[in-house]
Design an enzyme around this catalytic site. Structure first.
Site, PDB file in Angstrom:
ATOM      1  N   ILE A   1     -32.340  30.656   8.169  1.00  0.00           N
ATOM      2  CA  ILE A   1     -33.597  29.920   7.970  1.00  0.00           C
ATOM      3  C   ILE A   1     -33.326  28.451   8.265  1.00  0.00           C
ATOM      4  O   ILE A   1     -32.348  27.878   7.759  1.00  0.00           O
ATOM      5  CB  ILE A   1     -34.124  30.093   6.530  1.00  0.00           C
ATOM      6  CG1 ILE A   1     -34.515  31.558   6.292  1.00  0.00           C
ATOM      7  CG2 ILE A   1     -35.322  29.170   6.267  1.00  0.00           C
ATOM      8  CD1 ILE A   1     -34.924  31.862   4.854  1.00  0.00           C
ATOM      9  N   PHE A   2     -34.191  27.852   9.077  1.00  0.00           N
ATOM     10  CA  PHE A   2     -34.027  26.436   9.416  1.00  0.00           C
ATOM     11  C   PHE A   2     -34.858  25.573   8.466  1.00  0.00           C
ATOM     12  O   PHE A   2     -36.048  25.812   8.274  1.00  0.00           O
ATOM     13  CB  PHE A   2     -34.464  26.178  10.860  1.00  0.00           C
ATOM     14  CG  PHE A   2     -34.246  24.763  11.310  1.00  0.00           C
ATOM     15  CD1 PHE A   2     -32.969  24.220  11.351  1.00  0.00           C
ATOM     16  CD2 PHE A   2     -35.318  23.964  11.696  1.00  0.00           C
ATOM     17  CE1 PHE A   2     -32.757  22.908  11.769  1.00  0.00           C
ATOM     18  CE2 PHE A   2     -35.117  22.653  12.121  1.00  0.00           C
ATOM     19  CZ  PHE A   2     -33.827  22.128  12.155  1.00  0.00           C
TER      20      PHE A   2
ATOM     21  N   TYR B   1     -36.085  21.631   7.540  1.00  0.00           N
ATOM     22  CA  TYR B   1     -36.209  20.278   8.096  1.00  0.00           C
ATOM     23  C   TYR B   1     -36.959  19.345   7.145  1.00  0.00           C
ATOM     24  O   TYR B   1     -37.149  18.178   7.446  1.00  0.00           O
ATOM     25  CB  TYR B   1     -36.911  20.327   9.462  1.00  0.00           C
ATOM     26  CG  TYR B   1     -38.253  21.029   9.415  1.00  0.00           C
ATOM     27  CD1 TYR B   1     -38.333  22.395   9.656  1.00  0.00           C
ATOM     28  CD2 TYR B   1     -39.419  20.348   9.093  1.00  0.00           C
ATOM     29  CE1 TYR B   1     -39.548  23.059   9.601  1.00  0.00           C
ATOM     30  CE2 TYR B   1     -40.635  20.985   9.039  1.00  0.00           C
ATOM     31  CZ  TYR B   1     -40.691  22.345   9.292  1.00  0.00           C
ATOM     32  OH  TYR B   1     -41.905  23.007   9.231  1.00  0.00           O
ATOM     33  N   GLY B   2     -37.400  19.877   6.007  1.00  0.00           N
ATOM     34  CA  GLY B   2     -38.137  19.066   5.029  1.00  0.00           C
ATOM     35  C   GLY B   2     -37.698  19.459   3.636  1.00  0.00           C
ATOM     36  O   GLY B   2     -36.512  19.419   3.291  1.00  0.00           O
ATOM     37  N   SER B   3     -38.639  19.911   2.838  1.00  0.00           N
ATOM     38  CA  SER B   3     -38.315  20.191   1.434  1.00  0.00           C
ATOM     39  C   SER B   3     -37.309  21.326   1.260  1.00  0.00           C
ATOM     40  O   SER B   3     -36.618  21.375   0.234  1.00  0.00           O
ATOM     41  CB  SER B   3     -39.593  20.508   0.644  1.00  0.00           C
ATOM     42  OG  SER B   3     -40.184  21.696   1.124  1.00  0.00           O
TER      43      SER B   3
ATOM     44  N   GLU C   1     -44.131  29.051   2.294  1.00  0.00           N
ATOM     45  CA  GLU C   1     -44.531  28.342   3.516  1.00  0.00           C
ATOM     46  C   GLU C   1     -45.765  28.929   4.194  1.00  0.00           C
ATOM     47  O   GLU C   1     -46.419  28.243   4.981  1.00  0.00           O
ATOM     48  CB  GLU C   1     -43.360  28.308   4.513  1.00  0.00           C
ATOM     49  CG  GLU C   1     -42.093  27.687   3.958  1.00  0.00           C
ATOM     50  CD  GLU C   1     -42.289  26.276   3.406  1.00  0.00           C
ATOM     51  OE1 GLU C   1     -43.252  25.590   3.765  1.00  0.00           O
ATOM     52  OE2 GLU C   1     -41.473  25.859   2.568  1.00  0.00           O
TER      53      GLU C   1
HETATM   54  C1  SIN Z   1     -42.948  20.793  -1.965  1.00  0.00           C
HETATM   55  O1  SIN Z   1     -43.915  20.073  -1.797  1.00  0.00           O
HETATM   56  O2  SIN Z   1     -42.061  20.503  -2.764  1.00  0.00           O
HETATM   57  C2  SIN Z   1     -42.813  22.080  -1.166  1.00  0.00           C
HETATM   58  C3  SIN Z   1     -43.524  22.020   0.141  1.00  0.00           C
HETATM   59  C4  SIN Z   1     -43.180  23.166   1.060  1.00  0.00           C
HETATM   60  O3  SIN Z   1     -42.314  23.984   0.767  1.00  0.00           O
HETATM   61  O4  SIN Z   1     -43.779  23.237   2.148  1.00  0.00           O
END
Ligand code: SIN
Length: 187
Positions: free
Chosen positions: A14-15, A17-19, A94
Site C-alpha cells: 500500500i502506498f 503519501y498523506g495521513s 479511503e
Molecule cells: C485523517 O484525516 O486523519 C484521515 C484522512 C484519510 O485517511 O484520508
C-alpha cells in the site's frame, strides 16, 4: 507428468503519501520509502468526513494524475496473514465517499525494488475534486476547517513533519503550512 508447485500469494503493498504515513492504522511487515511516477500530491479533494464537514469542508491530500509528476512517500508491505484485514481497513477509510479511486500501480522502492501497490488517486469526476486551487485558497480553507478527526491544520502539520522525518520534505507543503500557521496566528 509435471508436478504443480504451490504459488505464494503476491505480497500486498500500500502506498502512503498523506495521513497513511503517520497513522497507517493497520499492521505491516515492512515499511520503506518509495516513489510513484505520473502523479503529484496536492490538496485537491474536499474533506467532509475527516477534516471538515459537508457544511464546511476541509481539504485533504490526494494524488492527481500528471504525466510529469512524481510523489515520494512510504510503501507498506502487509503481513500475509493480515493482508485481507489491512486492505479492508484502508478501503473503509479511503473509499468512504468514493472520491478516491483504488488503483494498482508500480512503485519504486528506495532499495531499487519495483513492486505493484494499492494506491488511492483522486477521481476527477467526483464532486469532492478541487483541483486548481491556489496555495492561498488552500491555506484559507485549511486554516479554518475542522472535522471529526481534528483540525485540517493538524493534518497538514503532521504530514509535513512525517515527511521531514523521512527525509522526504515537500517544499510546497512546507510553504503551505507556513501560510496556514500565519492565518491561525501560530508561530
Ligand atoms: C485523517 O484525516 O486523519 C484521515 C484522512 C484519510 O485517511 O484520508
Amino acid at each position: 507428468m509435471p508436478v504443480e508447485t504451490e504459488t505464494e500469494a503476491a505480497p500486498v503493498w500500500i502506498f502512503a503519501y498523506g495521513s497513511l504515513i503517520w497513522r497507517p492504522g493497520f499492521d505491516y511487515a515492512e515499511r520503506v520509502r518509495a516513489e510513484i511516477v505520473g502523479f503529484r500530491r496536492g490538496f485537491c479533494m474536499t474533506s467532509i468526513h475527516y477534516r471538515g464537514t459537508p457544511e464546511a469542508p476541509g481539504l485533504v491530500l490526494a494524488l492527481d494524475a500528471d504525466p510529469a509528476g512524481r510523489c515520494s512517500g512510504v510503501a507498506y508491505r502487509l503481513a500475509p496473514d493480515g493482508a485481507g484485514a489491512g486492505l479492508a481497513y484502508v478501503r473503509g477509510r479511503e473509499l468512504v465517499s468514493r472520491a478516491y479511486d483504488e488503483a494498482r500501480l508500480p512503485l519504486r522502492l528506495e532499495d531499487g525494488r519495483e513492486v505493484e501497490g494499492y494506491v488511492y488517486v483522486v477521481n476527477r469526476d467526483h464532486a469532492q475534486y478541487r483541483g486548481g486551487l491556489t496555495p492561498e485558497e488552500q491555506a484559507e480553507v485549511i486554516a479554518r476547517a475542522v472535522g471529526p478527526m481534528g483540525t485540517n491544520a493538524e493534518y497538514l502539520a503532521s504530514t509535513v513533519a512525517s515527511l521531514a522525518g523521512l527525509g522526504l520534505e515537500d517544499p510546497e507543503l512546507v510553504a503551505l503550512a507556513a501560510m496556514v500557521r500565519a492565518r491561525r496566528g501560530e508561530p
